[in-house]
Design an enzyme around this catalytic site. Structure first.
Site, PDB file in Angstrom:
ATOM      1  N   GLU A 100      -3.063  -4.147   7.058  1.00 52.30           N
ATOM      2  CA  GLU A 100      -4.171  -4.919   6.471  1.00 52.30           C
ATOM      3  C   GLU A 100      -4.321  -6.270   7.172  1.00 52.30           C
ATOM      4  O   GLU A 100      -5.297  -6.971   6.958  1.00 52.30           O
ATOM      5  CB  GLU A 100      -3.938  -5.145   4.976  1.00 52.30           C
ATOM      6  CG  GLU A 100      -3.860  -3.861   4.142  1.00 52.30           C
ATOM      7  CD  GLU A 100      -5.189  -3.122   4.046  1.00 52.30           C
ATOM      8  OE1 GLU A 100      -6.219  -3.651   4.492  1.00 52.30           O
ATOM      9  OE2 GLU A 100      -5.181  -1.991   3.534  1.00 52.30           O
ATOM     10  N   ASP A 128       1.210   3.508   7.440  1.00 54.82           N
ATOM     11  CA  ASP A 128       1.253   2.054   7.248  1.00 54.82           C
ATOM     12  C   ASP A 128       2.023   1.781   5.958  1.00 54.82           C
ATOM     13  O   ASP A 128       2.135   2.654   5.086  1.00 54.82           O
ATOM     14  CB  ASP A 128      -0.154   1.451   7.213  1.00 54.82           C
ATOM     15  CG  ASP A 128      -1.176   2.351   6.560  1.00 54.82           C
ATOM     16  OD1 ASP A 128      -0.770   3.245   5.781  1.00 54.82           O
ATOM     17  OD2 ASP A 128      -2.371   2.176   6.797  1.00 54.82           O
TER      18      ASP A 128
HETATM   19  C1  LIG Z   1      -8.614   1.118   5.841  1.00 56.10           C
HETATM   20  C2  LIG Z   1      -8.868  -0.306   5.562  1.00 56.10           C
HETATM   21  O1  LIG Z   1      -9.364  -0.650   4.519  1.00 56.10           O
HETATM   22  N1  LIG Z   1      -8.505  -1.179   6.519  1.00 56.10           N
HETATM   23  C3  LIG Z   1      -8.775  -2.578   6.461  1.00 56.10           C
HETATM   24  C4  LIG Z   1      -8.329  -3.248   7.744  1.00 56.10           C
HETATM   25  C5  LIG Z   1      -8.458  -4.754   7.698  1.00 56.10           C
HETATM   26  C6  LIG Z   1      -8.631  -5.389   9.038  1.00 56.10           C
HETATM   27  C7  LIG Z   1      -8.730  -6.889   8.999  1.00 56.10           C
HETATM   28  N2  LIG Z   1      -7.828  -7.528   8.086  1.00 56.10           N
HETATM   29  C8  LIG Z   1     -10.174  -7.287   8.676  1.00 56.10           C
HETATM   30  O2  LIG Z   1     -10.488  -7.553   7.531  1.00 56.10           O
HETATM   31  O3  LIG Z   1     -10.980  -7.349   9.611  1.00 56.10           O
HETATM   32  C9  LIG Z   1     -10.271  -2.830   6.238  1.00 56.10           C
HETATM   33  O4  LIG Z   1     -10.601  -3.843   5.602  1.00 56.10           O
HETATM   34  O5  LIG Z   1     -11.113  -2.041   6.697  1.00 56.10           O
END
Ligand SMILES: CC(=O)N[C@@H](CCC[C@H](N)C(=O)O)C(=O)O
Length: 371
Positions: free
Chosen positions: A128, A69
Site C-alpha cells: 500500500e 503482500d
Molecule cells: C490494490 C490496491 O488497492 N492498491 C493500492 C496501491 C496504492 C499505491 C499508492 N499508495 C497510491 O495511492 O498511489 C491502490 O490504492 O490502488
C-alpha cells in the site's frame, strides 16, 4: 491445513494489521505458522519485514514464484466482527490477510508434495506504500533464485466466491502518490484582505484539478486524480497559513502520467501567482502498471476450467499494485479472486467471504503444479 485452521490463521492476521515496513508482528506470525508445518525442505530468508520462502524442486528446470503482500491500511475498522483489528486506526481493508492465508495454505500443500521445479513464495511488505516490490526485486537475496515466472492474486469484492478473473495485457494502472503543500499568510478571521488564505486556495485547487482529466487528457485514454486527504488550519477564527492535500494519480498509459504531472505543475505555477502563495509538490511512491503475459493468462484460464473454477475476462482497473515491478522483469500475471463483499476495497466495512480462501489455494496450487 483444513478450513478451520485456515480461518483461524486469517482471523489472527486480521487482528494485527501493520503499515508498510512495520509488519513486525505479521512477520513473526508468518514465521511461526511456517515453522509449525515442520518441513525440512522449506528454506526461509528474512527480507526487512518480509520473507522469501524457497522450496527446492525434485528435478528443477526452473523457478516459479508466487507473491503475497502483507501490509494493512491506516483505516479504523467498522465491521463489528468478533475478530476485529486490535490495532487502533489500522485495518486489513485490502484483503492482505486473505492473501497471506492463501499463500500459507499453498506453501503447506506444495512443501508437503513438492513438484519437479523450485517454488519461491514471496511475502512482500509495503504494497500500500511506500512499495516493497521494487526493492525486493532489486535485492541480491531475490536475484540468487533466478525466477523464471511469477504470479499473484488480489481479492475482488464484487465477484462471487468460486470465480477468478484476469486479462492479457494491462490489468492495473500506473500510479503515483501526490502530496501538495500550500504556504500563504495566516491571520485574523475578520481581516481576510490582510492574509493569503490557504483553505480557500487548496479548496479551489481541488475542484479545478479535475479539469486536467476532463480537458487535458484524450477522452479515449484514462486517468484519475483523487485527493483523499486535506488538512489545514488550527481553529475556527484564524485564517489558515498552510494546507496540505494528499492524493493519487492513476493512468493506463505511462505517457499519460507524464502529461498529468506536467499539467499539474503548470496549474501550481498559476495558483502561486493567482493566490500569492508558495506551493510544493511531492510525488511519493510510484507504481508501474500490472501488465499480464498473454500466454500465462491463457494457461491460467485453461487450468481454472480443468479445476471447475469459473474464469471471467477482466476489464482493466485503475487500482495500482507494485507487483507490476515484478512483471516488468519476469513473465507472469495477476488475477482477481472473487470474495463477494458488499463493501469494496479500502472500505472500513470490507468483509470478504472466508470460503474464498480454499478457492484461492486451489487456484494457486493448481497453477504451480501445471508449471
Ligand atoms: C490494490 C490496491 O488497492 N492498491 C493500492 C496501491 C496504492 C499505491 C499508492 N499508495 C497510491 O495511492 O498511489 C491502490 O490504492 O490502488
Amino acid at each position: 491445513m483444513n478450513q478451520e485452521q485456515l480461518i483461524e490463521i486469517r482471523r489472527s492476521l486480521h487482528q494485527i494489521p501493520e503499515l508498510g515496513f512495520q509488519e513486525v508482528k505479521t512477520q513473526a506470525f508468518l514465521l511461526e505458522e511456517i515453522e509449525k508445518m515442520g518441513r525440512e525442505n522449506i528454506n526461509i530468508t528474512k527480507w526487512k519485514t518480509g520473507l522469501f520462502v524457497f522450496i527446492k524442486g525434485k528435478n528443477p528446470k526452473k523457478t516459479i514464484a508466487y507473491r503475497t503482500d502483507i501490509d494493512g491500511l491506516p483505516i479504523t475498522e467498522e465491521t463489528g466482527l468478533a475478530f476485529t483489528s486490535e490495532h487502533e486506526g489500522r485495518m486489513h481493508a485490502c484483503g492482505h490477510d486473505l492473501h497471506m492465508t492463501i499463500a500459507l495454505g499453498a506453501l503447506d500443500e506444495i512443501s508437503a508434495t513438492p513438484i519437479d521445479d523450485n517454488v519461491l513464495f514471496i511475502f512482500q511488505p509495503a504494497e500500500e506504500g511506500p512499495g516493497g516490490a521494487e526493492p525486493m526485486l532489486a535485492s541480491d537475496t531475490f536475484k540468487q533464485w533466478n525466477v523464471d515466472q511469477i504470479f499473484a492474486l488480489h481479492i475482488a469484492p464484487e465477484l462471487p466466491v468460486g470465480t477468478v478473473s484476469s486479462r492479457a495485457g494491462i490489468l492495473f494502472a500506473n500510479t503515483s502518490e501526490l502530496f501538495i503543500d500550500f504556504k500563504g499568510k495566516g491571520g485574523h478571521a475578520a481581516y481576510p484582505h490582510l492574509t493569503k488564505d490557504m483553505i480557500v486556495t487548496a479548496s479551489s485547487f481541488v475542484t479545478q484539478l479535475q479539469q486536467i482529466i476532463s480537458r487535458k487528457i484524450d477522452p479515449l485514454d484514462s486517468g484519475v486524480v483523487t485527493i483523499g486527504k486535506m488538512t489545514a488550519g488550527t481553529v475556527q477564527n484564524i485564517i489558515a497559513e498552510t494546507a496540505r492535500l494528499e492524493g493519487t494519480i492513476r493512468t493506463l498509459q505511462p505517457e499519460t502520467m507524464v502529461i498529468i504531472k506536467k499539467e499539474l505543475e503548470n496549474f501550481i505555477k498559476g495558483f502561486e501567482i493567482a493566490y500569492d502563495c508558495h506551493i510544493e509538490v511531492d510525488y511519493g511512491a510510484m507504481y508501474y502498471q500490472v501488465s499480464n503475459d498473454n500466454e500465462y493468462v491463457e494457461k491460467f484460464a485453461q487450468v481454472m476450467e480443468e479445476n471447475n473454477i469459473t474464469f471471467v475476462e477482466a476489464d482493466p482497473a485503475m487500482t495500482g499494485e507494485d507487483f507490476g515491478y515484478f512483471l516488468k522483469e519476469i513473465p507472469g500475471f495477476m488475477f482477481w479472486l472473487g470474495v463477494d463483499s458488499t463493501n469494496g476495497l479500502h472500505h472500513s466495512k470490507l468483509n470478504p467471504k472466508e470460503d474464498a480462501i480454499q478457492i484461492g489455494i486451489h487456484a494457486v496450487t493448481a497453477m504451480i503444479r501445471k508449471g
